[in-house]
Design a protein around this motif. Structure first.
Motif, PDB file in Angstrom:
ATOM      1  N   UNK A 193      17.607   5.441   6.229  1.00  0.00           N
ATOM      2  CA  UNK A 193      17.918   4.286   5.375  1.00  0.00           C
ATOM      3  C   UNK A 193      17.775   2.985   6.144  1.00  0.00           C
ATOM      4  N   UNK A 194      18.349   2.957   7.344  1.00  0.00           N
ATOM      5  CA  UNK A 194      18.324   1.735   8.134  1.00  0.00           C
ATOM      6  C   UNK A 194      16.904   1.377   8.579  1.00  0.00           C
ATOM      7  N   UNK A 195      16.144   2.362   8.999  1.00  0.00           N
ATOM      8  CA  UNK A 195      14.784   2.099   9.477  1.00  0.00           C
ATOM      9  C   UNK A 195      13.891   1.597   8.345  1.00  0.00           C
ATOM     10  N   UNK A 196      14.070   2.167   7.150  1.00  0.00           N
ATOM     11  CA  UNK A 196      13.228   1.773   6.009  1.00  0.00           C
ATOM     12  C   UNK A 196      13.596   0.395   5.465  1.00  0.00           C
ATOM     13  N   UNK A 197      14.883   0.020   5.609  1.00  0.00           N
ATOM     14  CA  UNK A 197      15.376  -1.260   5.057  1.00  0.00           C
ATOM     15  C   UNK A 197      14.872  -1.472   3.614  1.00  0.00           C
ATOM     16  N   UNK A 198      15.124  -0.543   2.712  1.00  0.00           N
ATOM     17  CA  UNK A 198      14.553  -0.657   1.360  1.00  0.00           C
ATOM     18  C   UNK A 198      15.043  -1.872   0.587  1.00  0.00           C
ATOM     19  N   UNK A 199      16.226  -2.375   0.925  1.00  0.00           N
ATOM     20  CA  UNK A 199      16.752  -3.540   0.197  1.00  0.00           C
ATOM     21  C   UNK A 199      15.884  -4.787   0.417  1.00  0.00           C
ATOM     22  N   UNK A 246      12.659  -4.800   0.417  1.00  0.00           N
ATOM     23  CA  UNK A 246      11.461  -4.696  -0.420  1.00  0.00           C
ATOM     24  C   UNK A 246      11.776  -4.782  -1.906  1.00  0.00           C
ATOM     25  N   UNK A 247      13.067  -4.817  -2.237  1.00  0.00           N
ATOM     26  CA  UNK A 247      13.462  -4.810  -3.649  1.00  0.00           C
ATOM     27  C   UNK A 247      13.524  -6.237  -4.189  1.00  0.00           C
ATOM     28  N   UNK A 248      13.024  -6.420  -5.392  1.00  0.00           N
ATOM     29  CA  UNK A 248      12.999  -7.746  -6.002  1.00  0.00           C
ATOM     30  C   UNK A 248      14.162  -7.988  -6.956  1.00  0.00           C
ATOM     31  N   UNK A 249      15.108  -7.042  -7.048  1.00  0.00           N
ATOM     32  CA  UNK A 249      16.227  -7.254  -7.968  1.00  0.00           C
ATOM     33  C   UNK A 249      17.164  -8.325  -7.414  1.00  0.00           C
ATOM     34  N   UNK A 250      17.856  -8.998  -8.302  1.00  0.00           N
ATOM     35  CA  UNK A 250      18.733 -10.109  -7.928  1.00  0.00           C
ATOM     36  C   UNK A 250      19.804  -9.683  -6.927  1.00  0.00           C
ATOM     37  N   UNK A 251      20.311  -8.455  -7.064  1.00  0.00           N
ATOM     38  CA  UNK A 251      21.406  -8.001  -6.217  1.00  0.00           C
ATOM     39  C   UNK A 251      20.959  -7.779  -4.782  1.00  0.00           C
ATOM     40  N   UNK A 252      19.818  -7.129  -4.600  1.00  0.00           N
ATOM     41  CA  UNK A 252      19.333  -6.889  -3.233  1.00  0.00           C
ATOM     42  C   UNK A 252      18.986  -8.202  -2.545  1.00  0.00           C
ATOM     43  N   UNK A 253      18.399  -9.121  -3.302  1.00  0.00           N
ATOM     44  CA  UNK A 253      18.040 -10.415  -2.709  1.00  0.00           C
ATOM     45  C   UNK A 253      19.294 -11.193  -2.307  1.00  0.00           C
ATOM     46  N   UNK A 254      20.363 -11.048  -3.062  1.00  0.00           N
ATOM     47  CA  UNK A 254      21.583 -11.802  -2.787  1.00  0.00           C
ATOM     48  C   UNK A 254      22.471 -11.145  -1.731  1.00  0.00           C
ATOM     49  N   UNK A 255      22.505  -9.812  -1.702  1.00  0.00           N
ATOM     50  CA  UNK A 255      23.482  -9.108  -0.877  1.00  0.00           C
ATOM     51  C   UNK A 255      22.936  -8.551   0.421  1.00  0.00           C
ATOM     52  N   UNK A 256      21.638  -8.338   0.500  1.00  0.00           N
ATOM     53  CA  UNK A 256      21.094  -7.738   1.710  1.00  0.00           C
ATOM     54  C   UNK A 256      21.649  -6.354   1.943  1.00  0.00           C
TER      55      UNK A 256
END
Length: 416
Positions: free
Chosen positions: A357-363, A365-375
């Motif tokens: 999970x950590x190596x991929x850092x999928x958050x 690459x995500x364009x949803x409002x939550x991932x962009x705001x929360x990291x």
């Protein structure tokens, strides 16, 4: 294909501070907390499914709504209560009885008029008739076999109530579109139920009791229904969410479905907590010292030092945030998570999954409002505010996968 998300009063508090883990003490839940369709720029579903059992409960058990919430829903109506026009995407409301909640009862606890009062009084767009769930799937058992006696009884109850529901909806000139429910235990029995519902007059029919079925069993039932289904009849799958099968479902007349699975996986699943377009990831478990029952018990027994637990918890959170800022190496974070896990869990070593999970850092690459705001906060398994937001993210990804399964076509237009 329409996706309805079953409501269970799942909201998040926009005042929540992820560092201090404090919130506005003067917040009012219904007024200030937000639904998924308000948090995300584009709603990750086409509508909400609201169950009478969730709102009103039944004899001997309360629903998930407080008395004040129930009164407000009936007084204001669903559009205003759920703030459907405050989000960025127009949404529809479908109502059902919550048959899973009374599956052990001899007979459904709600009358037809009770249910119509609920649907029409709240201003729903669609209303599902009262039904009684059948959970067995036995395609080789003949209809007259004694083993099917209880299944036949439940199917007959469901069809009788569907006819009463249809007639009362006509007599009362309701403002919603009625759906009948087909319950069965085999392709033939589902086909018989659909044929009976069409004779009554239904052209929207929900297929119930399919949650435990495997995909090939669902498809077998849909193929059986094809033999009797009128070209104008639209099917709704209750509790089913399988994106990869949507094109096939569509060929069998399925135009809508509902499910909480993507949302609940965020905090109920052992592995598939964070959804990405191509795969799912394990969330990074950092429970609160004072919120984890197992750890609190070990502290009370003297087996674990509370001070040491707090130190490890804070170290894990600090390193996770430093990693998101590209200040520390992944192995330091994995080690900190493992050290904390050893005292609150002590059995499961998820280090390799955490590393993925950590190596991929999928958050990122995500364009949803939550991932962009929360990291990185979005993938931390810790308390309802993070976990529900991750659930909302999962709904966003599910909707994206649903679109992809339809080969990128835009959302279907209502055929009413």
């Amino acid at each position: 294909m329409k996706f309805f998300f079953p409501d269970s009063q799942d909201q998040v508090d926009p005042s929540f501070d992820f560092i201090t883990e404090e919130r506005d003490p003067f917040r009012v839940r219904q007024r200030d907390e937000q639904y998924a369709h308000e948090v995300l720029t584009e709603a990750p579903f086409d509508g909400i499914l609201v169950s009478k059992a969730i709102v009103d409960g039944q004899a001997g058990s309360a629903g998930k709504y407080t008395v004040a919430q129930r009164h407000r829903l009936y007084r204001e109506g669903a559009q205003r209560f759920f703030r459907l026009n405050h989000g960025h995407t127009p949404l529809k409301i479908m109502g059902d009885c919550g048959a899973f909640s009374y599956v052990a009862e001899e007979y459904p606890p709600y009358s037809v008029d009770d249910v119509i009062d609920f649907y029409d009084g709240c201003g729903f767009h669609y209303g599902i008739a009262v039904d009684h769930v059948i959970f067995q799937y036995e395609p080789t058992v003949p209809r007259d076999d004694e083993r099917a006696a209880e299944w036949r009884r439940r199917q007959e109850i469901t069809l009788e109530l569907a006819e009463q529901f249809w007639q009362r909806c006509k007599a009362r000139r309701v403002g919603f579109t009625p759906l009948g429910v087909a319950q069965g235990w085999s392709p033939r029995s589902y086909a018989d139920a659909v044929a009976a519902l069409q004779r009554i007059g239904y052209r929207r029919i929900a297929l119930g009791g399919m949650v435990p079925l495997k995909t090939h069993e669902i498809l077998a039932c849909l193929a059986g229904v094809d033999d009797v289904r009128a070209a104008t009849t639209q099917l709704h799958l209750l509790g089913i969410s399988r994106c990869e099968d949507v094109p096939t479902f569509t060929k069998h007349g399925v135009t809508s479905f509902d499910s909480t699975a993507p949302f609940r996986q965020a905090f109920k699943d052992d592995r598939d907590n964070y959804h990405a377009p191509d795969r799912n990831y394990v969330a990074l478990r950092v429970p609160q010292v004072d919120g984890n029952a197992k750890l609190k018990a070990r502290i009370r027994s003297g087996e674990v030092s509370q001070a040491q637990a707090l130190k490890l918890e804070r170290a894990a959170l600090s390193l996770l945030r430093q990693y998101d800022d590209d200040k520390v190496d992944v192995e330091l974070v994995v080690e900190a998570l493992a050290d904390y896990s050893a005292i609150w869990d002590g059995r499961s070593d998820r280090s390799s999954q955490y590393r993925e999970t950590l190596t991929a850092r999928p958050w990122r690459d995500c364009s949803c409002d939550l991932c962009k705001a929360l990291g990185i906060e979005i993938v931390i398994f810790r308390g309802a505010e993070r976990n529900k937001r991750r659930g909302f993210h999962n709904l966003y990804v599910f909707e994206q996968r649903l679109r992809a399964s339809k080969e990128g076509t835009p959302r279907d237009q209502d055929r009413d």
